[in-house]
Design a protein around this motif. Structure first.
Motif, PDB file in Angstrom:
ATOM      1  N   VAL A  81       0.859  -1.239   0.019  1.00 57.93           N
ATOM      2  CA  VAL A  81      -0.085  -0.060   0.028  1.00 57.93           C
ATOM      3  C   VAL A  81       0.864   1.337   0.154  1.00 57.93           C
ATOM      4  O   VAL A  81       0.499   2.275  -0.801  1.00 57.93           O
ATOM      5  N   GLY A  82       2.051   1.376   0.880  1.00 56.91           N
ATOM      6  CA  GLY A  82       2.900   2.485   0.971  1.00 56.91           C
ATOM      7  C   GLY A  82       3.614   2.823  -0.052  1.00 56.91           C
ATOM      8  O   GLY A  82       3.821   4.006  -0.501  1.00 56.91           O
ATOM      9  N   ILE A  83       3.875   1.870  -1.156  1.00 53.92           N
ATOM     10  CA  ILE A  83       4.616   2.301  -2.263  1.00 53.92           C
ATOM     11  C   ILE A  83       3.648   3.126  -3.516  1.00 53.92           C
ATOM     12  O   ILE A  83       4.305   3.464  -4.421  1.00 53.92           O
ATOM     13  N   GLY A  84       2.488   3.041  -3.409  1.00 53.41           N
ATOM     14  CA  GLY A  84       1.537   3.550  -4.257  1.00 53.41           C
ATOM     15  C   GLY A  84       1.799   2.947  -5.562  1.00 53.41           C
ATOM     16  O   GLY A  84       1.825   1.658  -5.968  1.00 53.41           O
ATOM     17  N   ALA A  85       1.966   3.843  -6.710  1.00 48.59           N
ATOM     18  CA  ALA A  85       2.202   3.370  -8.018  1.00 48.59           C
ATOM     19  C   ALA A  85       3.662   3.339  -8.630  1.00 48.59           C
ATOM     20  O   ALA A  85       3.737   3.226  -9.652  1.00 48.59           O
ATOM     21  N   LEU A  86       4.491   3.270  -7.493  1.00 51.80           N
ATOM     22  CA  LEU A  86       5.923   2.883  -7.757  1.00 51.80           C
ATOM     23  C   LEU A  86       6.179   1.856  -8.935  1.00 51.80           C
ATOM     24  O   LEU A  86       5.584   0.696  -8.692  1.00 51.80           O
ATOM     25  N   ASP A  87       7.103   1.837  -9.615  1.00 51.16           N
ATOM     26  CA  ASP A  87       7.356   0.747 -10.406  1.00 51.16           C
ATOM     27  C   ASP A  87       7.888  -0.576  -9.794  1.00 51.16           C
ATOM     28  O   ASP A  87       8.770  -0.228  -8.807  1.00 51.16           O
ATOM     29  N   ARG A  88       7.382  -1.648  -9.790  1.00 53.58           N
ATOM     30  CA  ARG A  88       7.770  -2.777  -8.961  1.00 53.58           C
ATOM     31  C   ARG A  88       8.912  -3.258  -9.317  1.00 53.58           C
ATOM     32  O   ARG A  88       9.604  -3.882  -8.291  1.00 53.58           O
ATOM     33  N   ARG A  89       9.605  -3.061 -10.290  1.00 60.86           N
ATOM     34  CA  ARG A  89      11.057  -3.092 -10.472  1.00 60.86           C
ATOM     35  C   ARG A  89      12.005  -2.643  -9.297  1.00 60.86           C
ATOM     36  O   ARG A  89      12.831  -3.191  -9.211  1.00 60.86           O
ATOM     37  N   TYR A  90      11.733  -1.112  -9.137  1.00 63.73           N
ATOM     38  CA  TYR A  90      12.382  -0.471  -8.056  1.00 63.73           C
ATOM     39  C   TYR A  90      12.292  -1.163  -6.814  1.00 63.73           C
ATOM     40  O   TYR A  90      13.239  -1.266  -6.005  1.00 63.73           O
ATOM     41  N   LEU A  91      11.208  -1.712  -6.513  1.00 62.67           N
ATOM     42  CA  LEU A  91      10.858  -2.335  -5.151  1.00 62.67           C
ATOM     43  C   LEU A  91      11.503  -3.513  -5.075  1.00 62.67           C
ATOM     44  O   LEU A  91      12.255  -3.652  -3.942  1.00 62.67           O
ATOM     45  N   LEU A  92      11.666  -4.465  -6.150  1.00 68.30           N
ATOM     46  CA  LEU A  92      12.415  -5.587  -5.999  1.00 68.30           C
ATOM     47  C   LEU A  92      13.877  -5.233  -5.842  1.00 68.30           C
ATOM     48  O   LEU A  92      14.507  -5.963  -5.075  1.00 68.30           O
ATOM     49  N   ILE A  93      14.404  -4.357  -6.660  1.00 72.57           N
ATOM     50  CA  ILE A  93      15.906  -3.949  -6.343  1.00 72.57           C
ATOM     51  C   ILE A  93      16.105  -3.597  -4.986  1.00 72.57           C
ATOM     52  O   ILE A  93      17.047  -3.815  -4.475  1.00 72.57           O
ATOM     53  N   GLY A  94      15.077  -2.548  -4.498  1.00 74.85           N
ATOM     54  CA  GLY A  94      15.104  -2.066  -3.291  1.00 74.85           C
ATOM     55  C   GLY A  94      15.480  -3.016  -2.330  1.00 74.85           C
ATOM     56  O   GLY A  94      16.062  -3.048  -1.096  1.00 74.85           O
ATOM     57  N   LEU A  95      14.331  -4.029  -2.337  1.00 80.01           N
ATOM     58  CA  LEU A  95      14.267  -5.268  -1.472  1.00 80.01           C
ATOM     59  C   LEU A  95      15.595  -6.080  -1.191  1.00 80.01           C
ATOM     60  O   LEU A  95      15.746  -6.848  -0.296  1.00 80.01           O
ATOM     61  N   THR A  96      15.903  -6.490  -2.491  1.00 77.47           N
ATOM     62  CA  THR A  96      17.169  -7.055  -2.483  1.00 77.47           C
ATOM     63  C   THR A  96      18.425  -6.396  -1.901  1.00 77.47           C
ATOM     64  O   THR A  96      19.364  -6.785  -1.089  1.00 77.47           O
ATOM     65  N   LEU A  97      18.660  -5.005  -1.951  1.00 80.02           N
ATOM     66  CA  LEU A  97      19.559  -4.311  -1.497  1.00 80.02           C
ATOM     67  C   LEU A  97      19.167  -4.525   0.127  1.00 80.02           C
ATOM     68  O   LEU A  97      20.389  -4.532   0.938  1.00 80.02           O
ATOM     69  N   VAL A  98      17.978  -4.230   0.597  1.00 77.07           N
ATOM     70  CA  VAL A  98      17.917  -4.341   1.835  1.00 77.07           C
ATOM     71  C   VAL A  98      18.341  -5.770   2.513  1.00 77.07           C
ATOM     72  O   VAL A  98      18.530  -5.999   3.584  1.00 77.07           O
TER      73      VAL A  98
END
Length: 407
Positions: A81-98
């Motif tokens: 919910v929090g990421i809104g309409a953000l490109d999920r590509r960036y989310l997957l990359i960010g989560l791998t970095l985390v």
């Protein structure tokens, strides 16, 4: 002049490369899943070393296993919910970095609080990754592969981690210490991160996920049937399987190497079962789920009577492992079949539900084992599995066999 459809060898180079990139993108997510699950369960093999090094109790060290699951259940819906309409590509990359940061924090933690902070970070990565990667597997799949096979490839990374994660972690810990084991796990994430940066396509959501979207799968009648079945089957499995090792050790008297070999057999069979699900569920997810449930029920029903010898134990643990290896893929594919437009919105709550099922199954399984014994636990698990089988058989009879995915 022949058309592209008439002469496949005349495909432009950029299209050929695109197909290759799609395959590599799927593999990068699968390896990411492997690294995440390995990271999640790695402490199981090094708890004693961690406790001794930091001067804490084994119970305190055990929070390294508990906290990520709790955080994953919370993070899955909140992140979506929090990421809104953000490109999920960036989310997957960010989560791998985390994940890389989390394992690095654990590797260099000087006290319990910093250690657990690293594990909380990992839980956030796990919850967000599952809620995103599974829902988008169909869109990552090359044309002609199908979401079922794409999902199966990603889940294969999970299954492989359950086979290799804990034993390899324990082995590395014995060679170079538990801290370097987490350093190695963090380093595994680096090429995964780079692959995702260069290979993942844009994955824009159809619209931002709102809180009111999260129950999408719970509102869909046939998806709800699948959720009920997942609840019953999952509770039965995690309640029973969590205490298979104590059953082998205390009730049967197997030694450590024998139990380790049996669990390895379970993992290998699970890997094969996962591959089987990718093909079988493409034909009929309902029949595949019925078969999987029946196989687990047969295993739990016969376990107290035939798992008392090595041959019987090996046969039943292989049957159980094969069936449960196919189960998560069947659960995901069911949702793609009955609610293809609701999967991305509803997956966060499904991921959260699955984490809760793991916790509840393990907790109540422990209570039953302590009060009534392993045989009673396995009998109750069989009864739950029969209820799950009946749910799929009767309430899921209208589930079609074709898999439709929005690309």
């Amino acid at each position: 002049m022949p058309s592209i459809s008439q002469n496949p060898h005349s495909l432009p180079e950029h299209i050929q490369q695109s197909v290759k990139q799609q395959w590599l993108a799927i593999l990068s997510v699968a390896v990411g899943a492997f690294a995440l699950v390995t990271s999640e369960f790695l402490p199981v093999g090094v708890l004693n070393d961690v406790a001794s090094d930091l001067g804490i109790s084994a119970g305190q060290a055990g929070l390294m296993v508990t906290l990520p699951g709790i955080m994953a259940a919370i993070a899955a819906p909140l992140l979506s919910v929090g990421i809104g309409a953000l490109d999920r590509r960036y989310l997957l990359i960010g989560l791998t970095l985390v994940m890389i940061i989390a394992n690095s924090v654990v590797a260099y933690a000087a006290d319990l609080s910093l250690l657990l902070f690293g594990r909380v970070l990992l839980g956030i990565s796990i919850g967000g990754f599952w809620a995103t990667a599974i829902a988008l597997s169909g869109r990552l799949a090359p044309d002609g592969m199908g979401a079922a096979k794409a999902n199966s490839i990603i889940m294969a990374g999970v299954t492989l981690a359950t086979i290799l994660g804990v034993p390899v972690g324990a082995w590395l810990s014995s060679l170079m210490g538990w801290r370097m084991t987490f350093v190695v796990t963090a380093l595994v994430g680096v090429p995964v991160l780079l692959a995702q940066i260069f290979l993942l396509p844009r994955l824009l959501p159809e619209k931002a996920i709102r809180i009111t979207d999260l129950p999408a799968l719970f509102i869909n009648p046939l998806a709800r049937v699948g959720l009920i079945a997942v609840l019953l089957i999952g509770l039965a499995h995690f309640a029973a399987y969590t205490y298979v090792t104590p059953f082998f050790k205390q009730s049967v008297g197997f030694d450590g190497p024998t139990i380790g070999s049996l669990l390895l057999l379970y993992g290998v069979a699970g890997f094969i079962g996962n591959i089987f699900a990718g093909f079988a569920a493409n034909r009929s997810v309902r029949h595949t789920l019925l078969l999987v449930t029946l196989m687990i029920a047969v295993s739990t029903a016969l376990f107290p009577h035939f798992a008392t010898g090595k041959i019987g134990a090996a046969m039943l643990i292989v049957l159980w492992g094969f069936a449960f290896g196919a189960f998560p893929a069947c659960a995901n594919i069911w949702m793609f079949v009955v609610a293809p437009n609701d999967v991305e919105r509803g997956m966060p709550l499904l991921v959260a539900m699955f984490q809760v099922i793991i916790a509840l199954g393990s907790f109540f399984g422990g209570q039953i084992v302590d009060q009534l014994g392993s045989s009673v636990l396995l009998t109750l698990a069989t009864a739950l599995l029969c209820c799950g089988f009946a749910t799929v058989l009767v309430l899921g009879r209208n589930v079609g066999n074709s898999l439709v995915v929005q690309r």
